[in-house]
Write a protein that holds these residues in place. Structure first.
Motif, short mmCIF file in Angstrom:
data_model
loop_
_atom_site.label_atom_id
_atom_site.label_comp_id
_atom_site.label_asym_id
_atom_site.label_seq_id
_atom_site.Cartn_x
_atom_site.Cartn_y
_atom_site.Cartn_z
N ARG A 440 0.85 -1.39 0.05
CA ARG A 440 -0.28 -0.09 -0.40
C ARG A 440 0.75 0.85 0.52
NH1 ARG A 440 -5.31 -0.94 1.32
NH2 ARG A 440 -6.35 -3.04 1.72
N PRO A 441 0.51 2.17 -0.35
CA PRO A 441 1.11 3.54 -0.53
C PRO A 441 1.09 4.34 0.34
CG PRO A 441 -0.99 3.58 -2.26
CD PRO A 441 -0.53 1.87 -1.44
N ALA A 442 2.12 4.90 0.25
CA ALA A 442 2.46 6.04 2.09
C ALA A 442 1.08 6.84 1.91
CB ALA A 442 3.30 6.53 2.14
N GLU A 443 0.33 7.69 1.24
CA GLU A 443 -0.58 8.20 0.33
C GLU A 443 -1.18 7.02 -0.94
OE1 GLU A 443 0.63 12.27 0.01
OE2 GLU A 443 1.69 12.11 2.38
N PRO A 444 -2.47 8.47 -0.53
CA PRO A 444 -3.41 7.73 -1.83
C PRO A 444 -2.55 8.39 -3.28
CG PRO A 444 -4.79 8.24 -0.12
CD PRO A 444 -3.77 8.34 0.53
N VAL A 445 -2.44 7.65 -4.26
CA VAL A 445 -2.21 8.52 -5.58
C VAL A 445 -3.21 7.85 -6.06
CG1 VAL A 445 -0.30 7.32 -7.23
CG2 VAL A 445 0.30 6.41 -4.78
N THR A 446 -3.06 9.47 -7.15
CA THR A 446 -4.15 9.44 -8.13
C THR A 446 -3.27 9.92 -9.17
OG1 THR A 446 -6.29 9.63 -6.74
CG2 THR A 446 -6.55 10.73 -9.02
N VAL A 447 -2.65 9.31 -10.80
CA VAL A 447 -2.36 9.57 -11.64
C VAL A 447 -3.37 9.88 -13.33
CG1 VAL A 447 -0.23 8.53 -10.66
CG2 VAL A 447 -1.89 7.04 -12.02
N GLU A 448 -2.89 10.74 -13.97
CA GLU A 448 -3.83 10.64 -15.07
C GLU A 448 -3.13 8.54 -15.60
OE1 GLU A 448 -2.59 13.64 -17.06
OE2 GLU A 448 -3.12 15.27 -15.46
N ARG A 449 -4.05 8.90 -17.03
CA ARG A 449 -3.79 7.74 -17.93
C ARG A 449 -2.50 7.52 -18.59
NH1 ARG A 449 -9.75 5.54 -20.19
NH2 ARG A 449 -10.87 5.19 -18.27
N PRO A 450 -1.93 6.99 -19.26
CA PRO A 450 -0.33 7.42 -19.80
C PRO A 450 -1.36 7.93 -21.11
CG PRO A 450 -1.33 4.90 -19.38
CD PRO A 450 -1.91 5.59 -18.97
N PRO A 451 -0.01 8.26 -21.98
CA PRO A 451 -0.29 8.90 -23.03
C PRO A 451 -0.82 7.98 -23.96
CG PRO A 451 1.64 9.55 -22.56
CD PRO A 451 1.04 8.80 -21.38
N PRO A 452 -2.18 7.83 -25.33
CA PRO A 452 -2.16 6.52 -26.10
C PRO A 452 -1.35 6.23 -26.62
CG PRO A 452 -3.63 8.44 -26.57
CD PRO A 452 -2.52 8.94 -24.90
N SER A 453 0.31 6.72 -26.77
CA SER A 453 1.05 6.78 -27.64
C SER A 453 2.48 6.24 -26.92
CB SER A 453 1.87 8.11 -28.49
OG SER A 453 1.97 8.84 -27.76
N MET A 454 2.28 6.46 -26.13
CA MET A 454 3.33 5.63 -25.34
C MET A 454 2.59 4.24 -24.55
SD MET A 454 4.75 8.32 -22.69
CE MET A 454 5.67 7.42 -22.18
N ALA A 455 1.29 4.51 -24.82
CA ALA A 455 0.73 2.98 -24.17
C ALA A 455 1.14 2.34 -25.42
CB ALA A 455 -1.15 3.00 -23.65
N ALA A 456 0.43 2.51 -26.88
CA ALA A 456 0.12 2.09 -27.36
C ALA A 456 1.66 0.99 -28.03
CB ALA A 456 -0.37 2.58 -28.73
N ALA A 457 2.76 1.45 -27.90
CA ALA A 457 4.31 0.86 -28.55
C ALA A 457 4.30 0.37 -27.31
CB ALA A 457 5.03 2.50 -28.37
N THR A 458 4.32 0.81 -26.06
CA THR A 458 4.71 -0.64 -25.19
C THR A 458 3.68 -2.20 -25.30
OG1 THR A 458 4.71 1.36 -23.60
CG2 THR A 458 4.53 -0.77 -22.24
N TRP A 459 2.27 -1.91 -25.13
CA TRP A 459 1.11 -3.21 -25.16
C TRP A 459 1.90 -3.73 -26.99
CZ3 TRP A 459 -0.40 -6.45 -22.29
CH2 TRP A 459 -0.97 -6.21 -21.28
#
Length: 491
Positions: A440-459
């Motif tokens: 569990r993180p020390a504090e709640p973590v809220t992040v934005e979705r990764p950029p579609p281009s970066m996610a597409a290349a990774t996947w």
């Protein structure tokens, strides 16, 4: 147009590099790098289709016939590497636009893309050339652009990493140049095919033995073979995300290919593995790489450093394969070059997304990542399983083929080391999974979705590694064809 493809795949990214700087536009520079990578992949794919039918591409630069002129040769031995480099380059281009915008100052972006184009051209040139000195020239183009790319990392430590990389890389390049010079001194030619014909007549020559040693040590530095690996961890971990993704998947792999081309296609297996103790030394260093680097990776607190040390261990797997000097061993080495490039490229790409959204790749910052960034963490888990070598991933296929080659050659001790190293990879990949999913993180973590281009290349890299695990027929045929050409050229 088809006969000119060996030169075009190198010339296009080479010409795009100065255009990136001259246009002074980040968008235009990105489009040029994207076009360079796409055109190189198209050229490599067309040549692969022709080479599959037994054709060999030979292109003489400027019409000067070898051995006086420089010749490009594309056959089954280098087609897999050409496709790999170009494909990773295209994935890096898609991935890099958003990544570079967040990590590189706008004014420096055109220069950054120019260095990427030069790096791509250098890697393709090393792979395609049939001239020993020309291979050194492209090796230097690749190295110099790599130093500049690493130096543009987000932290000040990147400058130290680039300087260390420059010093060690220059020593390696100097060794390669001395070795090529000695080979030229005793034969009077730099053409690889011509060298292969003339060298068997002087196998007892001491200068030739020295040439082999210099070339091997120089390229061992470039491929980060333990204990000549000191430049790699900082270079990979401190460089911009797209640079780490591209370098981790290509640079050491191309250096390994060049070593294989020299060992089997130029010097000959009869000299390198018959008259010299390269097999015993290679297997020893491979075992040390697998054990030491995997153990060090278990204690890393930064995800990118963990991946970097894992890369050193994976080079050990490849070295174990080609050190056997058998067709099965070479096939395993080629197959792991392909599969590990996809897996490690995907992992460094995912690490880049983590850095973009969390601001750090430290494992402590990744606590609860599985809930905060489920798709990114899923990519890390799937690629991590491939790093371990669990079925049905591509990593399992190449490790299985390597294990069969070791058993066939009676190398039971090396097989035991391979298994121990794989168990250690369970530990360091398991640490990442434990931190990201169960801590569990020390504090709640809220992040934005990764950029579609970066996610597409990774996947795309992740899914391709899974496809090669479920259906390994095509990469296996490429590896077997490459091994057959090199073993045939070594006889």
């Amino acid at each position: 147009m088809t006969p000119h493809l060996p030169a075009l795949q190198v010339v296009i990214p080479l010409l795009c590099a100065p255009l990136c700087v001259l246009l002074r536009s980040r968008t235009a520079a990105w489009l040029l790098f994207l076009a360079a990578a796409a055109s190189s992949l198209a050229c490599a794919s067309v040549m692969a289709w022709h080479v599959a039918d037994g054709e060999v591409f030979r292109y003489t630069m400027g019409g000067w016939r070898p051995p006086a002129g420089i010749e490009y040769v594309v056959d089954k031995a280098n087609v897999p590497v050409l496709i790999l480099v170009a494909a990773i380059g295209l994935a890096a281009a898609v991935y890099g636009r958003r990544s570079i915008a967040s990590e590189i100052e706008p004014a420096r972006a055109p220069l950054f893309y120019a260095c990427l184009c030069l790096n791509l051209a250098g890697l393709l040139g090393i792979t395609a050339t049939g001239d020993a000195f020309n291979a050194f020239v492209f090796l230097e183009i690749t190295s110099l652009s790599s130093y500049a790319l690493v130096a543009m990392g987000r932290r000040k430590r990147a400058l130290l990493a680039a300087f260390q990389y420059l010093i060690v890389g220059t020593i390696g390049a100097t060794f390669v140049l001395i070795g090529i010079g000695l080979a030229y001194a005793v034969t009077g030619t730099l053409n690889m095919a011509d060298l292969a014909q003339r060298l068997p007549e002087i196998y007892g020559n001491r200068a030739l033995a020295a040439a082999v040693i210099f070339v091997f040590v120089g390229l061992a530095i470039k491929m980060a073979l333990f204990p000549l690996h000191a430049w790699l961890p900082d270079a990979y971990a401190e460089s911009p995300s797209v640079v780490a993704t591209f370098l981790a998947a290509t640079n050491t792999k191309v250096a390994i290919y060049l070593l294989l081309r020299f060992a089997f296609g130029v010097f000959g297996a009869a000299l390198v593995f018959g008259r010299m103790p390269v097999t015993e030394i290679g297997l020893l260093l491979a075992c040390l790489a697998m054990l030491v680097a995997s153990a060090v990776a278990c204690f890393q607190t930064d995800f990118r450093y963990l991946l970097a040390w894992s890369s050193i261990a994976q080079v050990g797997y490849i070295a174990a394969g080609f050190s056997l000097a058998t067709a099965d061993g070479l096939t395993a080495a080629y197959l792991h070059i392909i599969n590990h490039a996809l897996i490690k490229g995907a992992l460094f790409a995912a690490a880049g997304i983590v850095v973009l959204r969390l601001g750090s790749a430290r494992l402590s910052a990744m606590a609860g990542l599985g809930r905060a960034m489920p798709w990114t963490f899923a990519a890390i888990v799937v690629a991590g399983l491939g790093l371990i070598g669990l079925p049905p991933t591509a990593g399992f296929v190449s490790k299985w083929v390597l294990a069969e080659a070791l058993i066939e050659d009676g190398r039971w001790a090396v097989l035991a080391v391979l298994l121990i190293s794989s168990l250690l990879s369970v530990v360091y990949v398991g640490r990442v999974i434990e931190v990201g999913w169960f801590r569990r993180p020390a504090e709640p973590v809220t992040v934005e979705r990764p950029p579609p281009s970066m996610a597409a290349a990774t996947w795309s890299l992740v899914l391709l590694s899974l496809v090669f695990g479920f259906a390994p027929g095509w990469p296996m045929s490429l590896a077997e064809g490459a091994a057959a050409v090199l073993m045939g050229g070594a006889e």
